[in-house]
Design an enzyme around this catalytic site. Structure first.
Site, mmCIF file in Angstrom:
data_model
loop_
_atom_site.group_PDB
_atom_site.id
_atom_site.type_symbol
_atom_site.label_atom_id
_atom_site.label_comp_id
_atom_site.label_asym_id
_atom_site.label_seq_id
_atom_site.Cartn_x
_atom_site.Cartn_y
_atom_site.Cartn_z
ATOM 1 N N CYS A 23 23.931 -2.432 -47.814
ATOM 2 C CA CYS A 23 22.507 -2.107 -47.628
ATOM 3 C C CYS A 23 22.005 -2.583 -46.273
ATOM 4 O O CYS A 23 21.042 -2.034 -45.735
ATOM 5 C CB CYS A 23 21.665 -2.710 -48.751
ATOM 6 N N GLU B 158 15.531 -4.716 -54.218
ATOM 7 C CA GLU B 158 16.340 -4.937 -53.019
ATOM 8 C C GLU B 158 16.951 -3.594 -52.654
ATOM 9 O O GLU B 158 17.934 -3.159 -53.267
ATOM 10 C CB GLU B 158 17.414 -5.997 -53.292
#
Length: 472
Positions: A247, A213
């Site tokens: 993110c 991720e």
């Protein structure tokens, strides 16, 4: 710390006890939920300490409540997820005679979790929802950038789980490197693309399957039909939440050339409303470490030096140079050029480049000229334009008319593609990611003629069958 010993004990326990029942899985998930509820204040304190200043409400929302949601979702659905899935036989006639095909979901065993510093609690507990629902055990390596929170999590898990179920390993980069070399049954890593390359290389030594991720430069395409005030409020909220250390934070905005001025003013108004002051405002989060502060400020200085117009959104015009904590005001960089560092690297801070475009095709081409991003955001009410953006770009996921929010949908897979990551989790997709999908075919009991014809000595029956198959 004997990481190999812990892994060996967890693997042995998995073989000894077999796949846990639904009740055991629910019990482990319940223990995680209780840990989060009982340690809410301690989590807020630890993150505030690690960041220098971090909004308590933001922590409670993202790290605590944002972790309980996925755990409750997994708990409610895991019995259904665990059921074997019936499939059709090939050829179908075998099924009529009693053959069966099915997929069984089996725990992989021990999952290594390498979690980051930006949402250290959420990005440990949210993956655990799928990991525990799938019946696995876990070893966790939290970030050394948030030491107070990492030690707190070690204490929390130690109080509720045996080391055979969940173990936490703390330490610096050398511990992280050794951790990523262990022969886990699966690894999930959340963090920077640059570190992911090392993790993947290390995992390759033992052929450990990975979920990565990562991040990248998630663009916002502001359509011509977008409501500027609403769009700016949502974009700036996403950019200032955790001071942009997300993110999925909107990394840059592509705005129609005639809407640039309107967007800047709408962004200014939304920041003034959310943060009347910044310096001593507990709602506004600091940058986690000095090196990250210097990196982000370096982007701004580099953009200024190369001719960009820089707009600091400081309602009170405060001087943030002399401050105890590393706060950076929301900053717009207007009409940046591609030679600026701010357009080359993931920003991970409250700095937002705004680039103009003449046609939506130009905006799409700009996005497609870069690495595929983790997220993409489109604002607008033009259905044809929206569909064009959705079908012509390949981000990990999309939120339309907001930013970041697709990550909060438990029924949607969350993950990246290419440099933004691989694999996905959340909800049933997390259960499947951390399960081995075992194919099981049960042949019919009676040895009928067509089956015998497939064995030597070969005769007219198999030739007739092959003739029937070898046709377009």
């Amino acid at each position: 710390m004997d990481m190999q010993g812990i892994l060996a004990r967890q693997k042995a326990a998995h073989l000894r006890d077999g796949a846990p029942s639904a009740e055991e899985r629910i019990n482990r998930i319940d223990r995680c939920i209780t840990l989060l509820i009982e340690n809410r204040r301690a989590i807020e304190d630890a993150l505030n300490q690690d960041f220098g200043s971090r909004s308590r409400e933001a922590t409670a929302f993202t790290d605590v409540a944002g972790s309980i949601g996925p755990l409750k979702h997994a708990k409610a659905h895991l019995r259904k997820w665990m059921r074997p899935e019936k499939r059709k036989t090939t050829p179908a006639i075998l099924g009529l005679f009693g053959a069966k095909a099915e997929v069984r979901y089996q725990p992989k065993g021990v999952v290594g979790v390498i979690s980051p510093w930006n949402f250290p609690v959420n990005l440990t507990f949210a993956p655990l929802a799928g990991i525990l629902a799938a019946g696995n055990r876990a070893m966790i390596k939290p970030s050394e950038f948030t030491p107070a929170t990492s030690e707190l999590m070690k204490t929390m898990f130690g109080s509720a789980f045996s080391e055979e179920e969940i173990a936490v390993v703390t330490g610096g980069p050398e511990v992280g490197e050794a951790f990523s070399r262990l022969p886990f049954d699966h690894i999930i890593f959340t963090g920077a693309t640059s570190i992911a390359r090392h993790v993947m290389r290390a995992a390759a030594e033992n052929l450990v399957p990975l979920t990565l991720e990562l991040g990248g430069k998630s663009p916002v395409i502001l359509g011509k039909s977008a409501d500027l005030d609403t769009a700016a409020a949502r974009i700036m909220n996403g950019k200032t939440l955790n001071a942009g250390q997300i993110c999925l934070a909107p990394d840059y905005v592509l705005a129609p050339h005639d809407k640039m001025g309107g967007f800047v003013e709408a962004a200014r108004a939304s920041v003034r409303h959310m943060f009347p002051t910044i310096k001593d405002n507990p709602d506004y989060t600091s940058i986690v470490a000095q090196r990250h502060y210097e990196r982000i400020m370096g982007y701004v200085e580099d953009a200024k030096a190369k001719g960009a117009r820089v707009v600091e959104l400081k309602p009170e015009g405060e001087d943030l140079t002399q401050q105890e904590h590393r706060k950076i005001a929301p900053t717009l960089i207007l009409d940046p050029t591609d030679d600026m560092k701010v357009m080359q690297e993931e920003i991970f801070g409250p700095v937002l480049p705004v680039k103009s475009y003449r046609s939506v095709d130009e905006a799409i081409a700009y996005v497609n000229g870069k690495d595929r991003p983790l997220g993409l955001y489109y604002f607008g009410n033009d259905e044809a334009e929206r569909e064009k953006v959705l079908s012509s770009t390949t981000p990990g996921g999309v939120t339309v008319n907001d930013v970041i929010m697709h990550v909060a949908q438990e029924e949607l897979p969350f993950g990246g593609i290419g440099p933004a990551g691989m694999g996905s989790y959340h909800g049933v997709d997390g259960f499947r990611e951390f399960s081995h999908r075992k194919a099981v075919f049960s042949q019919i009991r009676k040895d009928i003629g067509p089956l015998k014809a497939l064995r030597p000595p070969y005769g007219p029956a198999i030739r007739k069958y092959l003739d029937s198959q070898l046709k377009a």
